[in-house]
Design an enzyme around this catalytic site. Sequence first.
Site, PDB file in Angstrom:
ATOM      1  N   ASN A   1       5.956 -26.381 -34.178  1.00 34.96           N
ATOM      2  CA  ASN A   1       5.094 -26.419 -32.997  1.00 34.96           C
ATOM      3  C   ASN A   1       4.187 -25.199 -32.840  1.00 34.96           C
ATOM      4  O   ASN A   1       3.791 -24.855 -31.741  1.00 34.96           O
ATOM      5  CB  ASN A   1       5.919 -26.671 -31.741  1.00 34.96           C
TER       6      ASN A   1
ATOM      7  N   THR B   1       6.529 -28.237 -25.757  1.00 36.69           N
ATOM      8  CA  THR B   1       7.122 -28.059 -27.082  1.00 36.69           C
ATOM      9  C   THR B   1       6.727 -29.186 -28.026  1.00 36.69           C
ATOM     10  O   THR B   1       6.420 -28.949 -29.194  1.00 36.69           O
ATOM     11  CB  THR B   1       8.658 -27.978 -26.966  1.00 36.69           C
TER      12      THR B   1
ATOM     13  N   GLU C   1      12.539  -9.813 -26.608  1.00 42.33           N
ATOM     14  CA  GLU C   1      11.900 -10.303 -27.827  1.00 42.33           C
ATOM     15  C   GLU C   1      10.862  -9.321 -28.353  1.00 42.33           C
ATOM     16  O   GLU C   1      10.752  -9.111 -29.568  1.00 42.33           O
ATOM     17  CB  GLU C   1      11.266 -11.669 -27.555  1.00 42.33           C
TER      18      GLU C   1
ATOM     19  N   ARG D   1       2.783 -19.730 -21.229  1.00 40.28           N
ATOM     20  CA  ARG D   1       3.482 -21.001 -21.429  1.00 40.28           C
ATOM     21  C   ARG D   1       2.565 -22.180 -21.086  1.00 40.28           C
ATOM     22  O   ARG D   1       2.621 -23.220 -21.734  1.00 40.28           O
ATOM     23  CB  ARG D   1       4.785 -21.027 -20.654  1.00 40.28           C
TER      24      ARG D   1
ATOM     25  N   PHE E   1      20.081 -28.178 -33.765  1.00 40.27           N
ATOM     26  CA  PHE E   1      18.878 -27.837 -34.532  1.00 40.27           C
ATOM     27  C   PHE E   1      18.842 -26.388 -35.017  1.00 40.27           C
ATOM     28  O   PHE E   1      17.895 -25.984 -35.688  1.00 40.27           O
ATOM     29  CB  PHE E   1      17.614 -28.125 -33.701  1.00 40.27           C
TER      30      PHE E   1
ATOM     31  N   HIS F   1       5.579 -19.606 -30.578  1.00 40.49           N
ATOM     32  CA  HIS F   1       6.690 -19.310 -29.674  1.00 40.49           C
ATOM     33  C   HIS F   1       6.111 -18.569 -28.483  1.00 40.49           C
ATOM     34  O   HIS F   1       5.203 -17.751 -28.642  1.00 40.49           O
ATOM     35  CB  HIS F   1       7.718 -18.418 -30.385  1.00 40.49           C
TER      36      HIS F   1
ATOM     37  N   TYR G   1      17.268 -16.144 -32.620  1.00 39.38           N
ATOM     38  CA  TYR G   1      17.539 -17.445 -31.997  1.00 39.38           C
ATOM     39  C   TYR G   1      19.019 -17.682 -31.712  1.00 39.38           C
ATOM     40  O   TYR G   1      19.434 -18.824 -31.505  1.00 39.38           O
ATOM     41  CB  TYR G   1      16.982 -18.573 -32.872  1.00 39.38           C
TER      42      TYR G   1
ATOM     43  N   LYS H   1       3.997 -19.227 -35.631  1.00 32.99           N
ATOM     44  CA  LYS H   1       5.083 -19.635 -36.518  1.00 32.99           C
ATOM     45  C   LYS H   1       4.594 -19.946 -37.944  1.00 32.99           C
ATOM     46  O   LYS H   1       3.383 -20.117 -38.168  1.00 32.99           O
ATOM     47  CB  LYS H   1       5.793 -20.840 -35.913  1.00 32.99           C
TER      48      LYS H   1
ATOM     49  N   ARG I   1      -0.597 -25.869 -28.653  1.00 29.16           N
ATOM     50  CA  ARG I   1       0.230 -26.840 -29.383  1.00 29.16           C
ATOM     51  C   ARG I   1      -0.474 -28.186 -29.557  1.00 29.16           C
ATOM     52  O   ARG I   1      -0.281 -28.855 -30.572  1.00 29.16           O
ATOM     53  CB  ARG I   1       1.580 -26.999 -28.700  1.00 29.16           C
TER      54      ARG I   1
END
Length: 139
Positions: free
Chosen positions: A114, A93, A128, A87, A59, A117, A51, A11, A104
């Site tokens: 964070n 998160t 995606e 993950r 948010f 993704h 998104y 990100k 993270r």
Amino acid sequence: MAGTRTFTMIKPDAVEAGSIGGILNMITEGGFRIVAMKLTQLTVADAKKFYEVHAERPFYGELVEFMSRGPIVAAILEKENAVEDFRTLIGATNPADAAEGTIRKKYAKSIGENAVHGSDSDENAEIEAAFHFAGREQF
């Protein structure tokens, strides 16, 4: 190596912080093979589309603004059990809740910024990945 695939984005916060190399190193050390990767930037329209599942969430506007504020690194990763294993590698998160040794925990600034993704299912990984990469861009 044959396996399943997942999708990730490094990100804007992590790109701005110069963390691309460290994150990619953790990914490859985690046993993932990068089958597609590019530095790109989401437009506001791209971020809204990507998104849109969160469009009704409070948010959403902040998320769209954040994800379109600067470059990202989009990548498709391959490994057995790719979605679940990735993950686990990225962690919770909220970096305060993330396990030691996760991406993270090491690179995220906050629950909103964070660092990465990671797709949450095989189906979403495919959607995606196709959003960011043409078939000829995947190896």
